[in-house]
Design a protein around this motif. Structure first.
Motif, mmCIF file in Angstrom:
data_model
loop_
_atom_site.group_PDB
_atom_site.id
_atom_site.type_symbol
_atom_site.label_atom_id
_atom_site.label_comp_id
_atom_site.label_asym_id
_atom_site.label_seq_id
_atom_site.Cartn_x
_atom_site.Cartn_y
_atom_site.Cartn_z
ATOM 1 N N GLY A 215 -34.147 6.819 -22.626
ATOM 2 C CA GLY A 215 -33.826 7.476 -23.884
ATOM 3 C C GLY A 215 -33.934 6.513 -25.041
ATOM 4 N N ASP A 216 -33.669 7.047 -26.223
ATOM 5 C CA ASP A 216 -33.755 6.294 -27.466
ATOM 6 C C ASP A 216 -32.642 5.255 -27.529
ATOM 7 N N VAL A 217 -32.984 4.017 -27.837
ATOM 8 C CA VAL A 217 -31.965 2.973 -27.934
ATOM 9 C C VAL A 217 -30.980 3.285 -29.051
ATOM 10 N N GLY A 218 -31.427 4.031 -30.079
ATOM 11 C CA GLY A 218 -30.508 4.424 -31.134
ATOM 12 C C GLY A 218 -29.377 5.287 -30.621
ATOM 13 N N ALA B 207 -42.753 6.235 -38.437
ATOM 14 C CA ALA B 207 -41.974 7.406 -38.824
ATOM 15 C C ALA B 207 -40.916 7.754 -37.780
ATOM 16 N N ALA B 208 -41.242 7.579 -36.516
ATOM 17 C CA ALA B 208 -40.304 7.928 -35.450
ATOM 18 C C ALA B 208 -39.170 6.924 -35.329
ATOM 19 N N ASN B 209 -39.304 5.748 -35.941
ATOM 20 C CA ASN B 209 -38.285 4.710 -35.806
ATOM 21 C C ASN B 209 -37.630 4.346 -37.128
ATOM 22 N N ASP B 210 -37.895 5.124 -38.176
ATOM 23 C CA ASP B 210 -37.281 4.851 -39.462
ATOM 24 C C ASP B 210 -35.761 4.745 -39.350
ATOM 25 N N ARG B 211 -35.154 5.662 -38.598
ATOM 26 C CA ARG B 211 -33.693 5.692 -38.525
ATOM 27 C C ARG B 211 -33.143 4.423 -37.897
ATOM 28 N N LEU B 212 -33.806 3.920 -36.883
ATOM 29 C CA LEU B 212 -33.321 2.726 -36.193
ATOM 30 C C LEU B 212 -33.280 1.520 -37.125
ATOM 31 N N TYR B 213 -34.307 1.385 -37.970
ATOM 32 C CA TYR B 213 -34.422 0.218 -38.848
ATOM 33 C C TYR B 213 -33.964 0.498 -40.272
ATOM 34 N N SER B 214 -33.434 1.687 -40.517
ATOM 35 C CA SER B 214 -32.936 2.037 -41.836
ATOM 36 C C SER B 214 -31.565 1.416 -42.061
ATOM 37 N N LEU B 215 -31.070 1.521 -43.294
ATOM 38 C CA LEU B 215 -29.739 1.015 -43.598
ATOM 39 C C LEU B 215 -28.687 1.724 -42.746
ATOM 40 N N SER C 168 -31.277 -16.670 -19.202
ATOM 41 C CA SER C 168 -30.601 -17.390 -20.275
ATOM 42 C C SER C 168 -29.126 -17.037 -20.431
ATOM 43 N N PHE C 169 -28.768 -15.769 -20.211
ATOM 44 C CA PHE C 169 -27.366 -15.387 -20.303
ATOM 45 C C PHE C 169 -26.662 -15.727 -18.993
ATOM 46 N N PRO C 170 -25.338 -15.897 -19.018
ATOM 47 C CA PRO C 170 -24.629 -16.313 -17.797
ATOM 48 C C PRO C 170 -24.697 -15.272 -16.687
ATOM 49 N N GLY C 171 -24.336 -15.711 -15.500
ATOM 50 C CA GLY C 171 -24.440 -14.858 -14.320
ATOM 51 C C GLY C 171 -23.530 -13.649 -14.337
ATOM 52 N N ASP C 172 -22.500 -13.648 -15.214
ATOM 53 C CA ASP C 172 -21.605 -12.489 -15.280
ATOM 54 C C ASP C 172 -21.972 -11.547 -16.423
ATOM 55 N N ALA C 173 -23.149 -11.731 -17.015
ATOM 56 C CA ALA C 173 -23.593 -10.844 -18.088
ATOM 57 C C ALA C 173 -23.887 -9.448 -17.545
ATOM 58 N N GLU C 174 -23.736 -8.454 -18.403
ATOM 59 C CA GLU C 174 -24.163 -7.088 -18.100
ATOM 60 C C GLU C 174 -25.259 -6.724 -19.093
ATOM 61 N N ILE C 175 -26.416 -6.315 -18.567
ATOM 62 C CA ILE C 175 -27.578 -6.076 -19.406
ATOM 63 C C ILE C 175 -28.037 -4.630 -19.240
ATOM 64 N N VAL C 176 -28.025 -3.901 -20.336
ATOM 65 C CA VAL C 176 -28.506 -2.521 -20.375
ATOM 66 C C VAL C 176 -29.868 -2.517 -21.059
ATOM 67 N N VAL C 177 -30.852 -1.885 -20.437
ATOM 68 C CA VAL C 177 -32.178 -1.737 -21.036
ATOM 69 C C VAL C 177 -32.396 -0.268 -21.349
ATOM 70 N N ALA C 178 -32.625 0.044 -22.629
ATOM 71 C CA ALA C 178 -32.927 1.411 -23.044
ATOM 72 C C ALA C 178 -34.433 1.544 -23.233
ATOM 73 N N GLU C 179 -35.045 2.470 -22.525
ATOM 74 C CA GLU C 179 -36.495 2.679 -22.618
ATOM 75 C C GLU C 179 -36.771 4.159 -22.857
ATOM 76 N N LEU D 111 -27.528 -5.359 -24.860
ATOM 77 C CA LEU D 111 -28.380 -4.182 -24.897
ATOM 78 C C LEU D 111 -29.782 -4.607 -25.325
ATOM 79 N N ILE D 112 -30.781 -4.242 -24.524
ATOM 80 C CA ILE D 112 -32.174 -4.508 -24.856
ATOM 81 C C ILE D 112 -32.844 -3.177 -25.162
ATOM 82 N N GLY D 113 -33.406 -3.061 -26.349
ATOM 83 C CA GLY D 113 -34.132 -1.862 -26.737
ATOM 84 C C GLY D 113 -35.619 -2.051 -26.517
ATOM 85 N N GLY D 114 -36.167 -1.357 -25.532
ATOM 86 C CA GLY D 114 -37.580 -1.472 -25.185
ATOM 87 C C GLY D 114 -37.802 -2.348 -23.976
#
Length: 223
Positions: free
Chosen positions: A124-127, A153-161, A82-93, A66-69
């Protein structure tokens, strides 16, 4: 010198401000107010976010990432390489216009990466993706210039405990949370450890050379 040309403006949801896409010749810049969030000439640390994560997970088969951003796609393209050819990559934007820019004025930079069969885009939000009950072998976050970013302020939750605990729960055993930041944050490093991660902090040049600004990447492993 070629002057900058303003191409488009996009509103960040939840009162996060406005992004502006600018171009000067073959160079692109994404601005938030008077602050430059990213520039197409400086990709070293964003690429390292993916390449160094892939190195740490080299033994994984069929990894789910999962890539956020999305940004300018530096991390995505490096993940595809860099990841193998059978990787699955989700990008959240979060900002739909950023995806439109990737397929429009910056299409040459993205070099078809969004059309790769391994890639899916979720608006949508990666969170929200992290908290949706899915499991990932790697979560790569490049959101808001890091845990002490410009729309903090909008990303406090993502980086919070609480947000870090959610990320830990979304990882497979031995999975990796990798977080890009424009600069260091001792408080965030402590929160990663409090959340239960084993943490490795790495400083990487922004321009892939031996001089210039250094950015920070935390590689936080689930035990």
């Amino acid at each position: 010198m070629i002057p900058w040309k303003h191409l488009d403006t996009a509103t960040i949801p939840n009162s996060g401000g406005e992004l502006r896409l600018k171009q000067r010749g073959s160079e692109f810049s994404i601005m938030l107010g008077s602050n430059e969030l990213m520039n197409s000439r400086l990709s070293g640390s964003e690429e390292a976010l993916a390449t160094m994560a892939a190195e740490r997970l080299a033994a994984r088969r069929h990894p789910h990432v999962l890539i956020g951003g999305l940004g300018m796609g530096f991390t995505l393209r490096a993940a595809l390489a860099s990841f193998p050819g059978d990787a699955e990559i989700v990008v959240a934007e979060l900002v739909p216009a950023v995806v439109a820019w990737a397929r429009g004025p910056m299409a040459e930079i993205f070099a078809g990466s969004l059309e790769d069969r391994r890639v899916s885009i979720e608006l949508g939000d990666v969170g929200g993706v992290i908290g949706a009950g899915r499991r990932f072998d790697a979560i790569l976050l490049d959101v808001d210039n890091g845990p002490e970013g410009l729309t903090h302020a909008a990303n406090d939750r993502l980086y919070s405990l609480e947000g870090l605990a959610a990320a830990l729960g979304a990882l497979t055993p031995g999975g990796l949370l990798a977080v890009w930041s424009q600069g260091p944050s001792a408080a965030f490093a402590r929160r990663l450890r409090q959340a239960g991660f084993a943490v490795d902090e790495v400083r990487v040049r922004a321009n892939k050379g031996r001089s210039g600004a250094r950015h920070v990447i935390w590689f936080a492993k689930r035990g």
